[in-house]
Design an enzyme around this catalytic site. Structure first.
Site, PDB file in Angstrom:
ATOM      1  N   LYS A   1     108.695   4.411  86.301  1.00 15.96           N
ATOM      2  CA  LYS A   1     107.830   5.148  87.822  1.00 15.96           C
ATOM      3  C   LYS A   1     107.407   3.813  87.725  1.00 15.96           C
ATOM      4  CE  LYS A   1     103.811   7.599  88.193  1.00 15.96           C
ATOM      5  NZ  LYS A   1     102.503   8.247  87.907  1.00 15.96           N
TER       6      LYS A   1
ATOM      7  N   GLU B   1      95.752  22.939  81.336  1.00  9.50           N
ATOM      8  CA  GLU B   1      94.055  23.347  81.439  1.00  9.50           C
ATOM      9  C   GLU B   1      93.920  24.783  81.181  1.00  9.50           C
ATOM     10  OE1 GLU B   1      95.760  21.651  86.031  1.00  9.50           O
ATOM     11  OE2 GLU B   1      96.177  22.808  84.251  1.00  9.50           O
TER      12      GLU B   1
ATOM     13  N   ARG C   1      93.849  27.852  87.191  1.00 11.36           N
ATOM     14  CA  ARG C   1      94.671  28.234  86.516  1.00 11.36           C
ATOM     15  C   ARG C   1      93.765  29.149  85.137  1.00 11.36           C
ATOM     16  NH1 ARG C   1      99.296  23.751  86.138  1.00 11.36           N
ATOM     17  NH2 ARG C   1     100.506  25.573  86.013  1.00 11.36           N
TER      18      ARG C   1
END
Length: 609
Positions: A261, A351, A379
């Site tokens: 990254k 979640e 969600r």
């Protein structure tokens, strides 16, 4: 290394010649390497000015080039999980000119967008969904005898979500339906990837590369997928070779690509917190601007006020524990985690598990605080209902980014929670109007012992404190005028705009009362009494108006046979575009001028009636 120095415009000679993926296939290996440098320089220069997801896209430059050389998009289907890693994909599919408007109103989306290009099939901005899309697409291709291939580019962080494994379970069971899973493994989502999956991928990264014929077991082969890798995702030739091998297998296969990254941009590589996952508009050479909050030069944000207060509460109560879903820092749990590291649990992009685990913590005698973005709580609605509320468990949900969020656009505006959560039996929902009320309501929420509570607040600077004239029931009266026929119900951060509207109405000879309900669900009898004492009630809310406070207040008064007219002034029930929060609110009439105009319009209709 980037192809530009700070302050210099990046060279884009090769990038200028890319109108679509086909142009990549005529380029030589040296040209591809130069193209990667040009793309990286372009991203640093452009995203530093517009703001956006810089680190994830710097990490997939070579991977995306190889992908578009091996795959024939859009005849073949590409799905990205999550979609914030698609800036390079957009550059290679003819959308370079749009980057000047990235994430701005009417401009280029920061995620895949079906309206932008046929190369974007799914508007995928919530994680852990791409493999389910891919499974369905592969099934559709088999049923309709469609020759296109299905390729899903999945960040390793997305594998912390259970939905990914539900899809893998189905993909691996159907060897006749080829799906290529390109695993972009950089060891993190926003924060470092957590849990057993992170350990397993680290083990795979440490092994020698293997091809599809190697008999080396891992979690993917156990599920029935072939495995190729690990491959250096910054080596275009090696990545392209692995992708061609995967496509030729004509069966489900994982291509494990290892990336870094922020690769190629030293400031991002040295940013150990999140490798410049996002940068703010106007940052220099990709360096994030000073954050808003006590340590920065701007006013405190709602998030920073929550962060301070939950840490203070944690020092007073050892039963307070906090949960996050791969966003503990952005959701304000950083100070708490530094003070009480054993009482914070990052469950990854999961979640549903976060809420289910919170239920278990509550059953174990603790008071969990789940800090999550409002749009992501959608969600886990089943868990809120059946695992928390059904058992009347004391779990507090802190919903950051509620209401209009800004440049992340339609998938990230938190405009549904205030309509959905009031249907949950026993749940109490609060919306603070200012910094003091956020601290006050948070303490009230964690004091509840017989059911769930939730607080919602936006991504913005936290409003200066607005004192109340008096309190009636749970409501704060912010303005009272003799003979007022109009009641403005100011929900949370709409208080300032409502007070401004009351000033405009007073100038027009229309006195108005302004009340802040503080707790917007369930309905406070004191609020109903206030409403009955006025001829017109306007509930002003930074949420979709369908099913929110105004609608529930209107229904309650109608059930009583009251003659008060109630109207809801909120956001329209549709997916809203990206743009600056203040500008969008103003565009939907949620500013002082718009609120006053809405009142005068409705009063005129009452007079005509």
């Amino acid at each position: 290394m980037t192809a530009t120095s700070e302050g210099a415009a990046p060279a884009t000679r090769l990038l200028d010649g890319i109108a679509g993926p086909a142009d990549l296939r005529a380029m030589s290996p040296p040209e591809l390497g130069l193209l990667a440098d040009e793309i990286r320089g372009f991203l640093v220069d452009t995203v530093s000015r517009t703001g956006g997801h810089l680190g994830p896209n710097l990490g997939v430059v070579e991977l995306t080039i190889a992908l578009h050389r091996a795959v024939d998009s859009p005849a073949d289907t590409l799905v990205f999980d999550t979609g914030h890693q698609t800036y390079v994909h957009k550059l290679l599919t003819g959308r370079r000119e749009g980057f000047a408007t990235l994430r701005r109103s009417g401009g280029l989306s920061g995620y895949p967008s079906r309206s932008e290009s046929p190369h974007d099939l799914m508007e995928n901005s919530h994680a852990s969904t791409a493999l389910s899309y891919a499974d369905g697409l592969a099934k559709a291709a088999a049923l309709r005898d469609h020759g296109g291939r299905v390729v899903a580019v999945v960040g390793d962080g997305a594998l912390t979500g259970g939905m990914s494994w539900e899809a893998v379970n189905n993909i691996g069971a159907a060897p006749e339906r080829p799906v290529v899973v390109v695993l972009n493994d950089n060891g993190r989502s926003y924060a470092p990837t957590v849990g057993g999956i992170a350990r397993h991928l680290a083990d795979l990264r440490a092994r020698r590369p293997s091809g599809p014929g190697a008999a080396r077991a891992n979690v993917f082969t156990d599920f029935g997928l072939a495995y190729i890798g690990p491959v250096d995702g910054h080596d275009i030739a090696a990545t392209e070779e692995a992708l061609h091998a995967a496509l030729e297998l004509a069966r489900p296969v994982v291509v494990h690509c290892v990336t870094r990254k922020g690769n190629g941009h030293p400031p991002a590589e040295l940013d150990l917190d999140d490798h410049m996952h996002t940068v703010r508009a106007g940052s220099a050479a990709g360096r994030p601007a000073a954050p808003a909050g006590p340590a920065g030069s701007a006013e405190p944000t709602w998030t920073s006020v929550f962060a301070e207060e939950i840490a203070a509460i944690g020092a007073e109560r050892d039963d307070i524990v906090c949960l996050g879903a791969a966003m503990t820092g952005p959701a304000g749990l950083g100070p708490f985690a530094r003070r009480f590291p054993g009482r914070v649990f990052d469950v990854g992009i999961a979640e549903q598990h976060a809420v289910g685990s919170a239920a278990g913590l509550a059953l174990g005698g603790l008071h969990p605080v789940v800090a999550i973005y409002a749009t992501f709580l959608n969600r886990a609605l089943d868990q809120v209902l059946m695992d928390v509320a059904l058992h009347r468990l004391p779990v507090t949900f802190v919903l950051d980014r509620a209401g209009i969020t800004g440049p992340d656009g339609p998938s990230h505006h938190g405009v549904w929670d205030a309509s959905i959560l009031p249907v949950v039996p026993g749940l109490r929902l609060a919306a603070p109007r200012d910094r003091a009320r956020l601290r006050e309501l948070l303490r009230e929420a964690v004091a509840v012992v017989d059911g769930p509570t939730a607080l919602r607040y936006p991504k913005a600077g936290a409003a200066l404190d607005i004192p109340a004239l008096r309190r009636t029931g749970r409501c704060d009266l912010l303005r009272e005028e003799t003979g007022a026929r109009v009641l403005l119900v100011a929900v949370g951060p709409m208080a300032g705009a409502c007070l401004g509207a009351a000033d405009e109405l007073a100038a027009a000879g229309v006195p108005a009362t302004v009340a802040d309900p503080r707790w917007i669900a369930p309905l406070d009898p004191a609020l109903l009494a206030l409403a009955r004492a006025h001829r017109l009630v306007l509930a002003v809310e930074d949420t979709t108006s369908t099913g929110a406070l105004g609608a529930r207040l209107s229904q309650a008064l109608a059930d009583e046979g009251a003659h008060t007219r109630v109207a809801a002034l909120g956001l329209p029930p549709r997916f809203l575009p990206q743009g600056a929060r203040d500008r969008l609110l103003s565009g939907y009439g949620l500013d002082a001028e718009g609120i006053a105009a809405a009142v005068l319009h409705r009063l005129a209709r009452l007079h005509r009636g």
